[in-house]
Write an enzyme that holds these catalytic residues in place. Structure first.
Site, PDB file in Angstrom:
ATOM      1  N   GLY A  89       0.831  -1.205   0.000  1.00  0.00           N
ATOM      2  CA  GLY A  89       0.000   0.000   0.000  1.00  0.00           C
ATOM      3  C   GLY A  89       0.862   1.250   0.000  1.00  0.00           C
ATOM      4  N   THR A  90       1.957   1.201   0.724  1.00  0.00           N
ATOM      5  CA  THR A  90       2.853   2.354   0.806  1.00  0.00           C
ATOM      6  C   THR A  90       3.339   2.758  -0.590  1.00  0.00           C
ATOM      7  OG1 THR A  90       3.569   1.752   3.031  1.00  0.00           O
ATOM      8  CG2 THR A  90       5.066   3.155   1.764  1.00  0.00           C
ATOM      9  N   ASN A  97      -6.933   4.587  10.033  1.00  0.00           N
ATOM     10  CA  ASN A  97      -6.395   3.334  10.557  1.00  0.00           C
ATOM     11  C   ASN A  97      -6.339   3.271  12.079  1.00  0.00           C
ATOM     12  OD1 ASN A  97      -4.489   5.392   9.723  1.00  0.00           O
ATOM     13  ND2 ASN A  97      -2.895   4.108  10.558  1.00  0.00           N
ATOM     14  N   GLN A 151      -7.492   0.721   4.552  1.00  0.00           N
ATOM     15  CA  GLN A 151      -8.310   0.226   5.675  1.00  0.00           C
ATOM     16  C   GLN A 151      -9.790   0.093   5.308  1.00  0.00           C
ATOM     17  OE1 GLN A 151      -7.206  -0.937   8.520  1.00  0.00           O
ATOM     18  NE2 GLN A 151      -5.093  -0.200   8.497  1.00  0.00           N
ATOM     19  N   SER A 154      -4.181  -2.665  -0.225  1.00  0.00           N
ATOM     20  CA  SER A 154      -3.038  -3.503   0.152  1.00  0.00           C
ATOM     21  C   SER A 154      -3.489  -4.931   0.436  1.00  0.00           C
ATOM     22  CB  SER A 154      -2.393  -2.903   1.404  1.00  0.00           C
ATOM     23  OG  SER A 154      -1.355  -3.730   1.862  1.00  0.00           O
ATOM     24  N   HIS A 173      -2.293  -7.405   2.387  1.00  0.00           N
ATOM     25  CA  HIS A 173      -2.270  -8.056   3.697  1.00  0.00           C
ATOM     26  C   HIS A 173      -3.349  -7.580   4.653  1.00  0.00           C
ATOM     27  CE1 HIS A 173       0.012  -5.035   6.281  1.00  0.00           C
ATOM     28  NE2 HIS A 173       0.195  -4.521   5.079  1.00  0.00           N
ATOM     29  N   THR A 204       9.921  -7.373 -12.549  1.00  0.00           N
ATOM     30  CA  THR A 204       9.160  -8.607 -12.789  1.00  0.00           C
ATOM     31  C   THR A 204       8.040  -8.711 -11.757  1.00  0.00           C
ATOM     32  OG1 THR A 204      11.134  -9.654 -13.652  1.00  0.00           O
ATOM     33  CG2 THR A 204       9.344 -11.122 -12.955  1.00  0.00           C
ATOM     34  N   CYS A 244       0.864  -0.647  12.280  1.00  0.00           N
ATOM     35  CA  CYS A 244       1.362  -0.753  10.914  1.00  0.00           C
ATOM     36  C   CYS A 244       2.319   0.375  10.584  1.00  0.00           C
ATOM     37  CB  CYS A 244       0.193  -0.734   9.952  1.00  0.00           C
ATOM     38  SG  CYS A 244      -0.964   0.554  10.330  1.00  0.00           S
TER      39      CYS A 244
HETATM   40  N1  PLP Z   1      -2.408   3.380   4.405  1.00  0.00           N
HETATM   41  C1  PLP Z   1      -3.081   3.030   5.502  1.00  0.00           C
HETATM   42  C2  PLP Z   1      -4.317   3.772   5.895  1.00  0.00           C
HETATM   43  C3  PLP Z   1      -2.631   1.954   6.281  1.00  0.00           C
HETATM   44  O1  PLP Z   1      -3.306   1.615   7.392  1.00  0.00           O
HETATM   45  C4  PLP Z   1      -1.467   1.269   5.884  1.00  0.00           C
HETATM   46  C5  PLP Z   1      -0.925   0.167   6.694  1.00  0.00           C
HETATM   47  O2  PLP Z   1      -1.336  -0.113   7.755  1.00  0.00           O
HETATM   48  C6  PLP Z   1      -0.807   1.672   4.707  1.00  0.00           C
HETATM   49  C7  PLP Z   1      -1.308   2.740   3.998  1.00  0.00           C
HETATM   50  C8  PLP Z   1       0.422   0.986   4.227  1.00  0.00           C
HETATM   51  O3  PLP Z   1       0.135  -0.271   3.659  1.00  0.00           O
HETATM   52  P1  PLP Z   1       1.299  -1.351   3.507  1.00  0.00           P
HETATM   53  O4  PLP Z   1       1.523  -1.933   4.850  1.00  0.00           O
HETATM   54  O5  PLP Z   1       0.761  -2.369   2.524  1.00  0.00           O
HETATM   55  O6  PLP Z   1       2.486  -0.640   2.970  1.00  0.00           O
END
Ligand code: PLP
Length: 386
Positions: A71-72, A151, A181, A201, A203, A239, A328
């Site tokens: 997600g980041t 979050n 979230q 994301s 996970h 890849t 997180c």
């Molecule tokens: N954005 C939000 C609102 C999140 O809660 C999180 C992770 O907890 C992220 C982004 C980042 O996601 P990732 O852990 O897949 O990088």
């Protein structure tokens, strides 16, 4: 000992079906999707299948998806890539003060590059105010980034109203939504909400770690942050993580399959837990708790507790896993950005736990958690006073 996992906003358990699919792909369908032979074609088909599965859940086109490593990275690509590609139209960006660091740090980087950022404050329920957004929008605003669900406390942002407002004032301003979230927890329609870019994301939806996606509305220009071999139409070289992407696709399908019923069940569980918390002396539920909040996150502050970590580990000793603030973001305790921004009492900033549920959460698990809290709190409070 029972294991009660109430930290699903940090990460989730992988669906068995997802694990099975990923293992099969790693063992048997291990080709490079760019290879021209059968093994490559097979792997490319897995990428297409994942796109089809995700596209269906969001009512978007398959070609509007870019897979990322998390997600980041999707947040980084949307914000930095979006700003760099559109800077001729202006250098002003808007976000909220309670975004995830993936968004806030992208904004910081852009500030170093000469962009200007307006941070919207939030109300006592950790929601932005549309009037603030309207005021902040300028002709040179090129991108607005607002999270769908916070979050830390589970507040639901007025995303559709924000989309409407942004496009009414300036149709060219890009609207990015961090839905990490929210995806799989509440129904999301990027087109209807006038969202141009949307992050999710793997996970957080019972898929694998290390994979995410960015929805990029057809026609939106981004600058790639990962130049290289030109995979994913040159937008994100490297890849592709085929087992991860396939796992994400299946997790997306499974998590959205019974979304309405799952949501109702989670709202009922949330309502039970909130009611029970209200019955505990010195426990304060933060933010909204009804259907105007996300169904799976409950933030509770406790009077008479020095550090939330003490309560967290006491619960852990009884098999209950929760989080203080947002696990997180980092593993070292820092004062929560969201809790301070929504103005909760100072003594609660370090005395707050986040309970986050998933489709696997049961009423029995919550009952046990409530009982355990009732047992532990007086002991810890006595310990604090002595
Ligand atoms: N954005 C939000 C609102 C999140 O809660 C999180 C992770 O907890 C992220 C982004 C980042 O996601 P990732 O852990 O897949 O990088």
């Amino acid at each position: 000992m029972k294991e009660i996992y109430l930290d699903n906003s940090a990460t989730t358990r992988v669906y068995p079906e997802v694990q099975e699919l990923m293992v099969r792909i790693m063992n048997e369908e291990y080709g490079n999707p760019s290879s021209m032979h059968k093994k490559g074609v097979e792997a490319a088909a897995r990428l297409r299948e994942a796109k089809q599965r995700i596209a269906k859940t969001l009512h978007i086109q398959e070609k509007e998806l870019i897979f990322t490593s998390c997600g980041t990275e999707a947040d980084n690509l949307a914000i930095i890539g979006g700003a760099l590609a559109n800077q001729r139209a202006g250098k002003h960006l808007i976000t909220s003060s309670i975004e995830h660091p993936a968004v806030l740090q992208s904004m910081e980087l852009l500030k170093d590059l000469g962009f200007e950022v307006t941070y919207l404050s939030v109300d006592e329920h950790a929601r932005i105010r549309l009037t603030d957004l309207e005021e902040a929008l300028r002709p040179d605003t090129i991108l607005v980034s607002i999270m769908y669900v916070n979050n830390e406390v589970g507040s639901l942002m007025p995303v559709a109203e924000a989309g409407e407002l942004i496009k009414r004032k300036n149709p060219h301003t890009l609207f990015h939504v961090d839905a990490v979230q929210a995806y799989g927890k509440v129904p999301i329609r990027p087109k209807a909400a006038k969202i141009d870019l949307l992050t999710a994301s793997g996970h957080k939806i019972h898929g694998p770690k290390g994979v995410g996606f960015l929805y990029v509305r057809e026609g939106v220009k981004l600058k790639t942050l990962m130049p290289g071999g030109g995979q994913q139409k040159g937008m994100r070289s490297g890849t592709e993580n085929v087992p991860g992407i396939a796992g994400l696709g299946l997790a997306a399908e499974l998590t959205c399959k019974n979304l309405t019923e799952d949501m109702e069940r989670l709202y009922a569980l949330k309502s039970y837990f909130v009611d029970e918390m209200s019955g505990i002396e010195g426990a304060h539920v933060n933010g909204l708790t009804g259907k105007d909040s996300a169904p799976h996150v409950i933030s509770v502050s406790f009077d008479g507790i020095d550090r939330s970590e003490v309560l967290l580990h006491a619960l852990e000793s009884r098999g209950i896993y929760v989080s203080s603030g947002s696990a997180c973001a980092s593993n070292h305790p820092a004062v929560s950005g969201t809790l301070s921004a929504m103005g909760i009492r100072r003594e609660h900033l370090n005395a707050t736990l986040r309970f986050s549920m998933s489709v696997f959460t049961t009423r029995e698990e919550l009952e046990y958690t409530v009982l355990t809290l009732k047992e532990l709190l007086p002991v810890l409070r006595r310990f604090k006073r002595s």
